[in-house]
Scaffold this active site. Structure first.
Site, PDB file in Angstrom:
ATOM      1  N   ASP A 255      21.489   2.226  48.044  1.00 37.38           N
ATOM      2  CA  ASP A 255      20.748   3.161  47.078  1.00 37.38           C
ATOM      3  C   ASP A 255      21.367   4.521  47.503  1.00 37.38           C
ATOM      4  OD1 ASP A 255      19.486   1.290  45.707  1.00 37.38           O
ATOM      5  OD2 ASP A 255      17.787   1.382  46.916  1.00 37.38           O
TER       6      ASP A 255
ATOM      7  N   ARG B 121       5.931  -4.324  48.090  1.00 40.84           N
ATOM      8  CA  ARG B 121       5.605  -5.597  48.880  1.00 40.84           C
ATOM      9  C   ARG B 121       4.281  -5.607  49.430  1.00 40.84           C
ATOM     10  NH1 ARG B 121      10.989  -4.645  48.836  1.00 40.84           N
ATOM     11  NH2 ARG B 121      12.547  -6.256  49.367  1.00 40.84           N
TER      12      ARG B 121
ATOM     13  N   SER C  48      21.652  -8.962  48.496  1.00 39.74           N
ATOM     14  CA  SER C  48      20.803  -8.694  47.717  1.00 39.74           C
ATOM     15  C   SER C  48      19.318  -8.868  48.345  1.00 39.74           C
ATOM     16  CB  SER C  48      20.557  -9.032  46.241  1.00 39.74           C
ATOM     17  OG  SER C  48      19.548  -8.672  45.697  1.00 39.74           O
TER      18      SER C  48
ATOM     19  N   SER D  26      10.250   0.274  48.871  1.00 43.64           N
ATOM     20  CA  SER D  26      10.232  -1.141  48.999  1.00 43.64           C
ATOM     21  C   SER D  26       9.091  -1.669  49.662  1.00 43.64           C
ATOM     22  CB  SER D  26      11.691  -1.182  49.907  1.00 43.64           C
ATOM     23  OG  SER D  26      12.837  -1.014  49.319  1.00 43.64           O
TER      24      SER D  26
ATOM     25  N   ARG E 161      26.457   3.120  38.871  1.00 47.19           N
ATOM     26  CA  ARG E 161      26.151   3.966  39.564  1.00 47.19           C
ATOM     27  C   ARG E 161      27.561   4.909  40.059  1.00 47.19           C
ATOM     28  NH1 ARG E 161      20.656   2.830  42.958  1.00 47.19           N
ATOM     29  NH2 ARG E 161      19.243   3.821  41.357  1.00 47.19           N
TER      30      ARG E 161
END
Length: 449
Positions: free
Chosen positions: A326, A33, A174, A29, A357
């Protein structure tokens, strides 16, 4: 068929104690970025510890396509010569984001308020994922999008020539949607406001501030309110990327369920918006010591000492879901070796990840002899205790790196080997997974499909 070449079948076999030091890659992540904000700054941003998985490499290619100069100097060492907020040029070709939902959604956000047009695509898995959750709020700025039915890739996005700031409440937790809106707000005049009913990972907010954006966060009756003042001049930074807690989850989980294991996983991010798995494992009875806590690159980190443990099933608090979304696949594997039942609620978002998932883990665990229950928003695993999982199945990964690694962890402690039909997507987030696990003593091998 893999989105990155021929399928690679892999088999994990019950292993002896895992020992040693697990140097997991940089945080995915933060790596995305760092490249994106470096491209939006004026001057040279230097990045160390960058994850060099395919997802991040695809984002680096995209930043080059928009006009930034992105250079690799050595393993994990990169520089980005940015073009400034609003300085993106129109790409000459389609932007291929591979397997990365984070990459495509954040890149759409940062180009949506510039008067340019770009077309995005990805691999077979990414082309199934919904983009409307991002293009809908980007339309409020004045951007327009055309894609396949259901708001899916390939998709063309036309940036707003005269963007306006927006106030947007994120409908589901999110970080990708929140971040896309904040990135779009950088090139809109005035203040863009994003409201989260449930907090999600805050890497974008931390890094935006670090690059010089004016950003405030308040807690109000509506939830967490993020206020970004648009059209700043972002300052280039030196970014040290901490190690990824989502990648660390795999050697940590393996060490907990393989008898006699004792490993050290150094420098893992302990960002409170990302550490839900580790809180949950400790509640299950995991022997994890958080050593040498410190700050690196603006993020809290610690070294994790992990020993094999007797675990018990628990009910995971629903409000924790956003901080570990995750990690539920590998948690369901750990739960299979616990005593009692583990209940995971608030996990609906797992159905629109690289794969469904919830379904993928439920079917694979059942094939390996574990009793599982599922609802739209719930996954329940009935533990079989240490060494109690029969195993012996071939599990489908659905082009999903986390599903592949989760079932390989399962095989390390199951009575019979566990095979995954395609381990090639692992390279998108954890390119050194096989070598790292082998160094700890794990028996994972590539096999004939």
């Amino acid at each position: 068929m893999s989105g990155h070449g021929e399928p690679i079948a892999m088999t994990a076999t019950r292993s002896g104690p895992l020992t040693g030091r697990a140097e997991v890659p940089g945080d995915k992540s933060i790596s995305h970025r760092a490249l994106i904000l470096g491209a939006l700054a004026v001057g040279e941003t230097k990045v160390t510890g960058l994850l060099e998985g395919q997802d991040v490499l695809d984002t680096a290619s995209a930043m080059r396509a928009f006009g930034a100069e992105v250079i690799q100097h050595g393993p994990g060492s990169w520089s980005v010569h940015g073009v400034g907020v609003g300085g993106f040029s129109e790409p000459a070709d389609v932007i291929d984001c591979g397997n990365s939902g984070t990459g495509v959604r954040l890149i759409m956000g940062c180009m949506a308020t510039s008067p340019i047009t770009a077309t995005f695509t990805g691999d077979a898995s990414l082309r199934k994922r919904p983009m409307g959750r991002v293009t809908d709020p980007l339309a409020l700025f004045g951007a327009r999008a055309w894609g396949r039915s259901g708001g899916r890739l390939p998709m063309t996005l036309v940036g707003a020539a005269d963007p306006v700031p927006v106030r947007y409440t994120v409908p589901v937790p999110s970080a990708q949607v929140k971040s896309a809106v904040l990135l779009a707000g950088l090139n809109a005049p005035g203040q863009t406001v994003v409201i989260e009913r449930e907090p999600t990972r805050d890497h974008s907010e931390r890094m935006l501030r670090g690059f010089g954006a004016e950003l405030a966060v308040e807690d109000g009756p509506e939830g967490r309110v993020i206020i970004l003042t648009g059209q700043p001049e972002l300052r280039p930074q030196t970014v040290a990327v901490p190690r990824d807690p989502s990648s660390a989850a795999f050697p940590v989980s393996a060490a907990l369920i393989v008898e006699g294991s004792d490993i050290l996983v150094p420098g893992v991010s302990q960002n409170p918006t990302r550490n839900g798995l580790y809180l949950t494992l400790v509640e299950m009875g995991a022997d994890i010591a958080f050593q040498n806590p410190r700050e690196e690159g603006g993020e809290p980190v610690a070294d994790l000492r992990v020993r094999a443990s007797s675990l018990k099933g628990i009910e995971v608090p629903e409000e924790r879901a956003a901080s570990m979304i995750d990690e539920y696949p590998v948690l369901s594997v750990v739960a299979a070796f616990a005593e009692g039942t583990t209940v995971m609620r608030g996990v609906r978002e797992l159905r629109v990840k690289e794969s469904d998932r919830i379904d993928a883990m439920a079917r694979g665990l059942e094939a390996c002899g574990v009793r599982v229950e599922e609802e739209e928003d719930v996954l329940i695993v009935h533990g079989m205790g240490p060494g109690g999982v029969p195993g012996g199945a071939t599990c489908r990964t659905h082009l999903d790196h986390r599903i592949a690694m989760s079932f390989l962890v399962l095989g390390l402690a199951s009575q019979r080997p566990v095979t995954v039909d395609d381990g090639s997507p692992i390279a998108t987030s954890f390119p050194v997974f096989e070598r790292l696990m082998a160094g700890l003593g794990a028996d994972i091998a590539r096999t004939a499909p």
